[in-house]
Design an enzyme around this catalytic site. Structure first.
Site, short mmCIF file in Angstrom:
data_model
loop_
_atom_site.label_atom_id
_atom_site.label_comp_id
_atom_site.label_asym_id
_atom_site.label_seq_id
_atom_site.Cartn_x
_atom_site.Cartn_y
_atom_site.Cartn_z
N TYR A 82 -10.68 8.30 19.11
CA TYR A 82 -11.64 7.80 18.35
C TYR A 82 -11.69 6.25 18.43
O TYR A 82 -12.34 5.58 17.52
CB TYR A 82 -11.23 8.38 16.86
CG TYR A 82 -11.56 9.81 16.78
CD1 TYR A 82 -12.93 10.11 16.42
CD2 TYR A 82 -10.88 10.44 17.18
CE1 TYR A 82 -13.54 11.37 16.43
CE2 TYR A 82 -11.04 11.91 16.93
CZ TYR A 82 -12.32 12.16 16.87
OH TYR A 82 -12.88 13.36 16.73
N GLN A 120 0.77 -1.35 -0.13
CA GLN A 120 0.03 -0.02 -0.06
C GLN A 120 0.71 1.25 0.03
O GLN A 120 0.36 2.45 -0.06
CB GLN A 120 -0.98 0.02 1.01
CG GLN A 120 -1.83 -1.13 1.18
CD GLN A 120 -2.64 -1.35 2.72
OE1 GLN A 120 -2.50 -0.53 3.25
NE2 GLN A 120 -3.50 -2.27 2.49
N TYR A 140 -10.51 -9.94 9.79
CA TYR A 140 -10.74 -10.52 8.40
C TYR A 140 -10.74 -12.28 8.44
O TYR A 140 -11.53 -12.66 7.63
CB TYR A 140 -9.57 -10.37 7.46
CG TYR A 140 -9.11 -8.95 7.31
CD1 TYR A 140 -10.18 -8.09 6.65
CD2 TYR A 140 -8.12 -8.15 7.89
CE1 TYR A 140 -10.02 -6.81 6.31
CE2 TYR A 140 -7.93 -6.97 7.59
CZ TYR A 140 -8.86 -6.23 6.86
OH TYR A 140 -8.58 -4.72 6.62
N HIS A 161 -1.07 -0.03 5.61
CA HIS A 161 -1.72 1.17 6.85
C HIS A 161 -0.70 2.46 6.91
O HIS A 161 -0.36 2.70 7.96
CB HIS A 161 -2.02 0.69 8.11
CG HIS A 161 -3.31 -0.46 7.86
ND1 HIS A 161 -4.07 -1.02 8.90
CD2 HIS A 161 -3.72 -1.19 7.01
CE1 HIS A 161 -4.95 -1.92 8.58
NE2 HIS A 161 -4.75 -2.03 7.16
N GLU A 170 -15.37 4.48 8.84
CA GLU A 170 -15.69 5.38 9.83
C GLU A 170 -15.51 6.87 9.27
O GLU A 170 -14.57 6.95 8.61
CB GLU A 170 -15.14 5.59 11.28
CG GLU A 170 -15.36 4.51 12.08
CD GLU A 170 -14.95 4.50 13.64
OE1 GLU A 170 -14.95 3.61 14.41
OE2 GLU A 170 -14.18 5.45 13.83
#
Length: 371
Positions: free
Chosen positions: A252, A88, A263, A150, A242
């Site tokens: 949060y 990513q 997963y 991430h 979210e």
């Protein structure tokens, strides 16, 4: 044991002000027309408009390119730093300085290799003659870890010219999202020169750049054009994507509270709420894998004023969420029949909507009202 997704749905009925938005609940819409401005982009990720109306966009492999409405797509900008384009990671978001017209400065967030692993970094540079000059690193997320997941990496300026940077929890390190002595799973706030604002909430800690914490992987960030509030959007695991309105120093919740499951269908947490932790304005179950967000504030789409636009990777659509102030309402899907992952969305100065599709041969699309 009741599955987590069922628990979440039951709680959504009980908790006033909390909105569950499953992918199947949105209405499909076809009242737009699409023009392909650029194709064969290498996994485009982020974009920003320049004062002259041109676009800068990134390709995850490590390039920044300029799109001109007169001349089309330009060659890659020279002198970009080396990126860690793994999984990513890569060249991710790009943002023009609020005073770009006078200083020609841009900011970009990318994953880079370092001692012991890789990390999200933000640099600034002057753009001149399709090349970067005076490239300066402003921020590097710590600690570095050895994986490719991430990274977060969205950028936004608020009205006071504070620069917000979204970060991810780096996947295996989810518990660190609750640790305010590092940058994993945080949104940070710095000044344009890299200095830390003195009113940051954790100014005396090991990671004074932190503005909010308890995030998973934040890939959407925008500033409301009327209120100036900063909004963010993050990937959950299975379920629990979210949308949040940010408050300085707020927690949060990830991974202590979540509306998603892992997963492998295992439970990450039995809790969906806890005192001292914020509830999302919107969450999705099932996940839509959201990336890129913008409030619409122009006149071309007259009925969309104040609505929130969100890209969906998993369900391959652009989603419009009707907003009444901070309260979400009906949701609409666009572009789904194209089958393209939507990575970013921006509202242009012309009032039209621009999206990037995430693919080895990705596209820059222009959306306008159907005639």
């Amino acid at each position: 044991m009741m599955k987590k997704t069922t628990i979440a749905k039951n709680l959504a009925v009980l908790l006033p002000g909390l909105f569950l938005a499953a992918g199947a609940n949105a209405q499909a819409s076809n009242d737009i027309q699409v023009k392909e401005l650029a194709t064969k982009l290498a996994n485009p990720w982020g974009m920003t408009f320049l004062p002259d109306g041109d676009l800068l966009l990134t390709e995850r492999k490590g390039t920044i390119r300029r799109y001109s409405f007169e001349n089309g797509l330009g060659e890659p900008v020279a002198n970009t730093p080396a990126v860690e384009a793994v999984n990513q990671g890569g060249m991710l978001d790009v943002l023009a300085d609020p005073d770009y017209a006078s200083n020609q400065t841009i900011y970009f967030c990318y994953s880079r290799k370092g001692e012991g692993g890789n990390s999200s970094a933000v640099a600034k540079a002057t753009l001149k003659d399709n090349a970067l000059e005076n490239v300066t690193t402003l921020f590097v997320a710590e600690p570095l870890v050895d994986n490719g997941f991430h990274f977060g990496c969205r950028l936004a300026f608020d009205a006071d010219k504070n620069l917000y940077i979204t970060l991810g929890d780096r996947y295996k390190y989810m518990d660190e999202a609750q640790n305010t002595d590092n940058h994993l799973g945080k949104i940070v706030r710095i000044r344009p020169d890299g200095e830390v604002p003195q009113d940051n909430p954790f100014i005396d800690g090991e990671a004074p750049e932190i503005f909010t914490y308890g995030h998973r992987n934040v890939q959407g960030l925008t500033v409301h054009p009327e209120t100036g509030d900063v909004w963010a959007m993050e990937h959950g695991p299975q379920g629990g994507d979210e949308v949040n309105k940010l408050s300085k120093g707020a927690n949060y919740g990830w991974p202590v509270i979540t509306y998603g499951i892992d997963y492998d269908d295992s439970i990450i947490s039995e809790k969906t709420k806890q005192e001292g932790m914020e509830q999302p304005v919107i969450y999705w179950d099932p996940s839509i894998a959201p990336s890129g967000m913008a409030f619409y504030d122009k006149s071309a789409f007259a009925d969309w004023q104040g609505d929130l636009l969100v890209g969906a990777l998993k369900f391959t659509h652009l989603r419009r969420i009707e907003m009444d102030g901070d309260k979400p309402g009906e949701q609409h899907e666009y572009l789904k029949d194209r089958g393209e992952r939507i990575r970013d969305v921006e509202v242009g100065p012309d009032g039209l909507i621009y999206v990037l599709t995430d693919a080895p041969k990705g596209k820059l699309l222009q959306l306008s009202p159907a005639k």
